[in-house]
Design a protein around this motif. Structure first.
Motif, PDB file in Angstrom:
ATOM      1  N   GLY A   9       4.122  34.225  30.530  1.00  0.00           N
ATOM      2  CA  GLY A   9       3.736  33.377  31.396  1.00  0.00           C
ATOM      3  C   GLY A   9       4.521  32.359  32.262  1.00  0.00           C
ATOM      4  N   PHE A  10       5.986  32.548  31.903  1.00  0.00           N
ATOM      5  CA  PHE A  10       6.974  31.796  32.865  1.00  0.00           C
ATOM      6  C   PHE A  10       6.988  32.258  34.081  1.00  0.00           C
ATOM      7  N   GLN A  11       7.226  31.232  35.143  1.00  0.00           N
ATOM      8  CA  GLN A  11       7.245  31.603  36.342  1.00  0.00           C
ATOM      9  C   GLN A  11       8.808  30.751  36.846  1.00  0.00           C
ATOM     10  N   VAL A  12       9.475  31.609  37.950  1.00  0.00           N
ATOM     11  CA  VAL A  12      10.699  31.071  38.284  1.00  0.00           C
ATOM     12  C   VAL A  12      10.397  29.731  39.017  1.00  0.00           C
ATOM     13  N   GLU A  13      11.186  28.720  39.009  1.00  0.00           N
ATOM     14  CA  GLU A  13      10.930  27.385  39.740  1.00  0.00           C
ATOM     15  C   GLU A  13      12.005  27.318  40.959  1.00  0.00           C
ATOM     16  N   GLY A  14      13.036  27.889  40.540  1.00  0.00           N
ATOM     17  CA  GLY A  14      14.354  28.015  41.586  1.00  0.00           C
ATOM     18  C   GLY A  14      15.557  28.527  40.862  1.00  0.00           C
ATOM     19  N   THR A  15      16.563  28.513  41.582  1.00  0.00           N
ATOM     20  CA  THR A  15      17.749  29.094  41.203  1.00  0.00           C
ATOM     21  C   THR A  15      19.042  28.035  41.420  1.00  0.00           C
ATOM     22  N   LYS A  16      19.571  28.109  40.450  1.00  0.00           N
ATOM     23  CA  LYS A  16      20.945  27.474  40.173  1.00  0.00           C
ATOM     24  C   LYS A  16      21.908  28.206  40.406  1.00  0.00           C
ATOM     25  N   ARG A  17      22.610  28.181  41.738  1.00  0.00           N
ATOM     26  CA  ARG A  17      23.681  29.031  42.323  1.00  0.00           C
ATOM     27  C   ARG A  17      24.951  28.903  41.492  1.00  0.00           C
ATOM     28  N   ASN A  18      25.818  30.117  41.125  1.00  0.00           N
ATOM     29  CA  ASN A  18      27.070  29.811  40.603  1.00  0.00           C
ATOM     30  C   ASN A  18      27.240  28.926  39.611  1.00  0.00           C
ATOM     31  N   SER A  19      26.061  29.103  38.799  1.00  0.00           N
ATOM     32  CA  SER A  19      26.017  27.813  37.485  1.00  0.00           C
ATOM     33  C   SER A  19      26.812  28.127  36.234  1.00  0.00           C
ATOM     34  N   LEU A  20      27.082  29.373  36.227  1.00  0.00           N
ATOM     35  CA  LEU A  20      27.956  29.894  35.285  1.00  0.00           C
ATOM     36  C   LEU A  20      29.299  30.791  35.442  1.00  0.00           C
ATOM     37  N   ILE A  21      30.219  30.788  34.695  1.00  0.00           N
ATOM     38  CA  ILE A  21      31.383  31.772  34.966  1.00  0.00           C
ATOM     39  C   ILE A  21      31.372  32.580  33.299  1.00  0.00           C
ATOM     40  N   ILE A  22      30.896  33.616  33.545  1.00  0.00           N
ATOM     41  CA  ILE A  22      30.981  34.602  32.457  1.00  0.00           C
ATOM     42  C   ILE A  22      32.054  35.988  32.639  1.00  0.00           C
ATOM     43  N   ASN A  23      33.147  35.896  31.987  1.00  0.00           N
ATOM     44  CA  ASN A  23      34.251  36.804  32.094  1.00  0.00           C
ATOM     45  C   ASN A  23      34.857  36.594  33.420  1.00  0.00           C
ATOM     46  N   GLY A  24      34.858  35.665  33.993  1.00  0.00           N
ATOM     47  CA  GLY A  24      35.650  35.287  35.170  1.00  0.00           C
ATOM     48  C   GLY A  24      34.925  35.593  36.391  1.00  0.00           C
ATOM     49  N   ASP A  25      33.482  35.988  36.331  1.00  0.00           N
ATOM     50  CA  ASP A  25      32.653  36.271  37.382  1.00  0.00           C
ATOM     51  C   ASP A  25      31.365  34.891  37.422  1.00  0.00           C
ATOM     52  N   TYR A  26      31.025  34.542  38.608  1.00  0.00           N
ATOM     53  CA  TYR A  26      30.161  33.636  38.882  1.00  0.00           C
ATOM     54  C   TYR A  26      28.639  34.132  38.723  1.00  0.00           C
ATOM     55  N   HIS A  27      27.706  33.297  37.880  1.00  0.00           N
ATOM     56  CA  HIS A  27      26.543  33.946  37.742  1.00  0.00           C
ATOM     57  C   HIS A  27      25.382  32.765  38.237  1.00  0.00           C
ATOM     58  N   ASP A  28      24.297  33.382  38.862  1.00  0.00           N
ATOM     59  CA  ASP A  28      23.201  32.491  39.179  1.00  0.00           C
ATOM     60  C   ASP A  28      22.415  32.327  37.945  1.00  0.00           C
ATOM     61  N   GLU A  29      21.602  31.244  37.844  1.00  0.00           N
ATOM     62  CA  GLU A  29      20.815  30.702  36.620  1.00  0.00           C
ATOM     63  C   GLU A  29      19.395  30.555  37.321  1.00  0.00           C
ATOM     64  N   TYR A  30      18.246  31.239  36.499  1.00  0.00           N
ATOM     65  CA  TYR A  30      16.949  30.633  37.158  1.00  0.00           C
ATOM     66  C   TYR A  30      16.303  29.554  36.250  1.00  0.00           C
ATOM     67  N   TYR A  31      15.820  28.768  36.737  1.00  0.00           N
ATOM     68  CA  TYR A  31      15.007  27.755  36.321  1.00  0.00           C
ATOM     69  C   TYR A  31      13.523  28.188  36.031  1.00  0.00           C
ATOM     70  N   MET A  32      13.034  28.155  34.879  1.00  0.00           N
ATOM     71  CA  MET A  32      11.627  28.800  34.587  1.00  0.00           C
ATOM     72  C   MET A  32      10.804  28.036  33.854  1.00  0.00           C
ATOM     73  N   SER A  33       9.581  27.993  33.979  1.00  0.00           N
ATOM     74  CA  SER A  33       8.614  27.069  33.407  1.00  0.00           C
ATOM     75  C   SER A  33       7.332  27.795  32.950  1.00  0.00           C
ATOM     76  N   LYS A  34       6.390  27.242  32.094  1.00  0.00           N
ATOM     77  CA  LYS A  34       5.003  27.529  32.023  1.00  0.00           C
ATOM     78  C   LYS A  34       4.545  26.481  31.547  1.00  0.00           C
TER      79      LYS A  34
END
Length: 80
Positions: free
Chosen positions: A51-76
């Protein structure tokens, strides 16, 4: 929270979220929130199933193994 690989796909995540939601409702909590790495398609599928929904995207929020990754904000919302 996370599920060990050997227990994924067996309903453990769904049961955890059901328990969290029951506890939250009993304690008057009206909203659950989480963030998820956008590439985590199995996790996002679980969250949406619960039942969670994506509210937004946090762009380039994480660096994992040297690569940037986006992260979704989700809520219910629990109390409507």
């Amino acid at each position: 929270m996370g599920i060990l690989k050997e227990f994924r796909g067996q309903g453990a995540g769904t049961l955890l979220f059901q328990g969290i939601e029951e506890w939250a409702v009993e304690h008057g909590i009206s909203r659950l929130e989480l963030t998820a790495v956008a590439r985590n398609t199995p996790g996002i599928a679980l969250y949406k199933k619960c039942g969670f929904q994506v509210e937004g995207t946090k762009r380039n929020s994480l660096i994992i193994n040297g690569d940037y990754h986006d992260e979704y904000y989700m809520s219910k919302l629990l109390i409507r």
